[in-house]
Motif scaffolding. Sequence first.
Motif, PDB file in Angstrom:
ATOM      1  N   THR A   1      29.643  31.226  40.392  1.00 32.18           N
ATOM      2  CA  THR A   1      28.867  30.048  40.051  1.00 32.18           C
ATOM      3  C   THR A   1      29.325  28.909  40.936  1.00 32.18           C
ATOM      4  O   THR A   1      30.180  29.081  41.804  1.00 32.18           O
ATOM      5  N   ALA A   2      28.764  27.745  40.703  1.00 31.36           N
ATOM      6  CA  ALA A   2      29.193  26.574  41.452  1.00 31.36           C
ATOM      7  C   ALA A   2      30.584  26.132  41.053  1.00 31.36           C
ATOM      8  O   ALA A   2      31.168  25.263  41.688  1.00 31.36           O
ATOM      9  N   LYS A   3      31.149  26.724  39.994  1.00 29.18           N
ATOM     10  CA  LYS A   3      32.464  26.333  39.503  1.00 29.18           C
ATOM     11  C   LYS A   3      33.535  27.358  39.829  1.00 29.18           C
ATOM     12  O   LYS A   3      34.645  27.001  40.214  1.00 29.18           O
ATOM     13  N   ALA A   4      33.244  28.646  39.617  1.00 32.41           N
ATOM     14  CA  ALA A   4      34.311  29.636  39.741  1.00 32.41           C
ATOM     15  C   ALA A   4      33.711  31.024  39.808  1.00 32.41           C
ATOM     16  O   ALA A   4      32.505  31.227  39.676  1.00 32.41           O
ATOM     17  N   MET A   5      34.608  32.012  40.039  1.00 29.51           N
ATOM     18  CA  MET A   5      34.259  33.425  39.947  1.00 29.51           C
ATOM     19  C   MET A   5      34.451  33.850  38.491  1.00 29.51           C
ATOM     20  O   MET A   5      35.463  33.521  37.868  1.00 29.51           O
ATOM     21  N   VAL A   6      33.489  34.573  37.941  1.00 20.43           N
ATOM     22  CA  VAL A   6      33.533  34.968  36.534  1.00 20.43           C
ATOM     23  C   VAL A   6      33.173  36.443  36.421  1.00 20.43           C
ATOM     24  O   VAL A   6      32.210  36.899  37.035  1.00 20.43           O
ATOM     25  N   GLU A   7      33.971  37.182  35.659  1.00 21.35           N
ATOM     26  CA  GLU A   7      33.616  38.551  35.297  1.00 21.35           C
ATOM     27  C   GLU A   7      32.817  38.512  34.000  1.00 21.35           C
ATOM     28  O   GLU A   7      33.258  37.937  33.002  1.00 21.35           O
ATOM     29  N   VAL A   8      31.631  39.089  34.020  1.00 18.82           N
ATOM     30  CA  VAL A   8      30.734  39.034  32.869  1.00 18.82           C
ATOM     31  C   VAL A   8      30.829  40.346  32.099  1.00 18.82           C
ATOM     32  O   VAL A   8      30.541  41.405  32.652  1.00 18.82           O
ATOM     33  N   PRO A   9      31.221  40.299  30.810  1.00 21.14           N
ATOM     34  CA  PRO A   9      31.308  41.519  30.013  1.00 21.14           C
ATOM     35  C   PRO A   9      29.981  41.833  29.329  1.00 21.14           C
ATOM     36  O   PRO A   9      29.206  40.933  29.000  1.00 21.14           O
ATOM     37  N   CYS A  10      29.732  43.099  29.115  1.00 20.90           N
ATOM     38  CA  CYS A  10      28.501  43.548  28.465  1.00 20.90           C
ATOM     39  C   CYS A  10      28.717  43.611  26.950  1.00 20.90           C
ATOM     40  O   CYS A  10      29.726  44.155  26.485  1.00 20.90           O
TER      41      CYS A  10
END
Length: 442
Positions: A43-52
């Motif tokens: 995102t414009a803020k950070a790297m994020v791991e998205v969980p299902c």
Amino acid sequence: MAQVLEFKLPDLGEGLTEAEIVRWLVEVGDVVAIDQPVVEVETAKAMVEVPCPYGGVVTARFGDEGAELPVGAPLLTVAVGSPVESAGGGADADSGTDSGSGNVLVGYGTGAPPVRRRRVRPEGLKAAVAVSVAPVEAAAPAPTPEPAPALGPVAVVSPLVRRLARQHDLDLRRLAGSGPDGLILRADVESAIRSAAEAPVPEPAASSSPAGERVALRGVRGAVADKLSRSRREIPDATCWVDADATELMAVRAAMNGAAGAGAPKVSVLALLARICTAALARYPELNSTVDQEAREIVRLPQVHLGFAAQTDRGLVVPVVRDAHARTTESIGAEIARLTEAARTGALTPAELTGGTFTLNNYGVFGVDGSTPIINHPEAAMLGVGRIVPKPWVHEGELAVRQVVQLSLTFDHRVCDGGTAGGFLRYVADCVEQPALLLRSV
């Protein structure tokens, strides 16, 4: 009978409306558990791991790596229910019977242990998803139509995308968006721009666009560009600077690290300067504030959340040390080290990159003496620190070689006048030259 559930890109907070797919962590046919990370997005803020939020078999993925998706767009589909167990078998597939956690961010899940990725055999997958609905396939970008444009508004994911199209004289009505319900994404506009640039130009006409490599301002770099531009537009900033003799500060640092013993974390110069900043802000709270432009009010903030500039492969980021005013030098140093490592690996969360009230920028690591920092909007000031180098200096009435550093303070002239800013900077310089002064303020 299995049920195919669709998982959409969740709201990642901080007002973010879109994210770029950096890396898929699962493939079609993999068995996933509830709250297992399935994709890494930027995102414009950070790297994020998205969980299902579902457990089962992945039946489709939406979007290639590098594609941008708006919040609410489909990410993947998962076949859940008892057929998942029969297709995969064993304990790894037990989570497929759960209805889903509904969680969207790592760290806010149910605490279920992660399972290893396991590929289901094609025949097993077919049995697992033999449901009474048509197979779900990953969405592919629609071809660009050629008919004349229709009148009326065009659905675009953000004003930035509309502005990008306008800058390149691109008619959005001639694009078919790849987003939900034909929503035009940034990737659609950039693809059209590239196609136009690659098209042959008939002689003698020449391209009106300047020649050269084009680098898209997106992700972290785009966010930084927008924030710096806003700072220059909205904040009437001024800069003052002073040279300081840092010889005693470096001696104190050496003594602290020597007393700590072998194997103990070392106190950094940045940690010492951060501690000096918190003491200075206690004396000059005007600089730990923000301006409410609509209300025409200065808001003085009770806590010091100290940001520090960190250069990474993804661009400049500013991690924030929370409640720095209540921390010791060692505590500040440990938190700076932790956040720096997270910045290096791209693991900073949006919460760790927002909420700062004052920023410390050590550009001396780049081998430069001075700069005029741009304030990290919506803060009121930033302290810049140049390199510490041996220089001729008059010490106790005699010329000597001392460790000298240039300190620069850029401040919002709406929150204070030059006298306050000068007092803050002079106190910082005095603490650098005589660290014992700091002991009298704690």
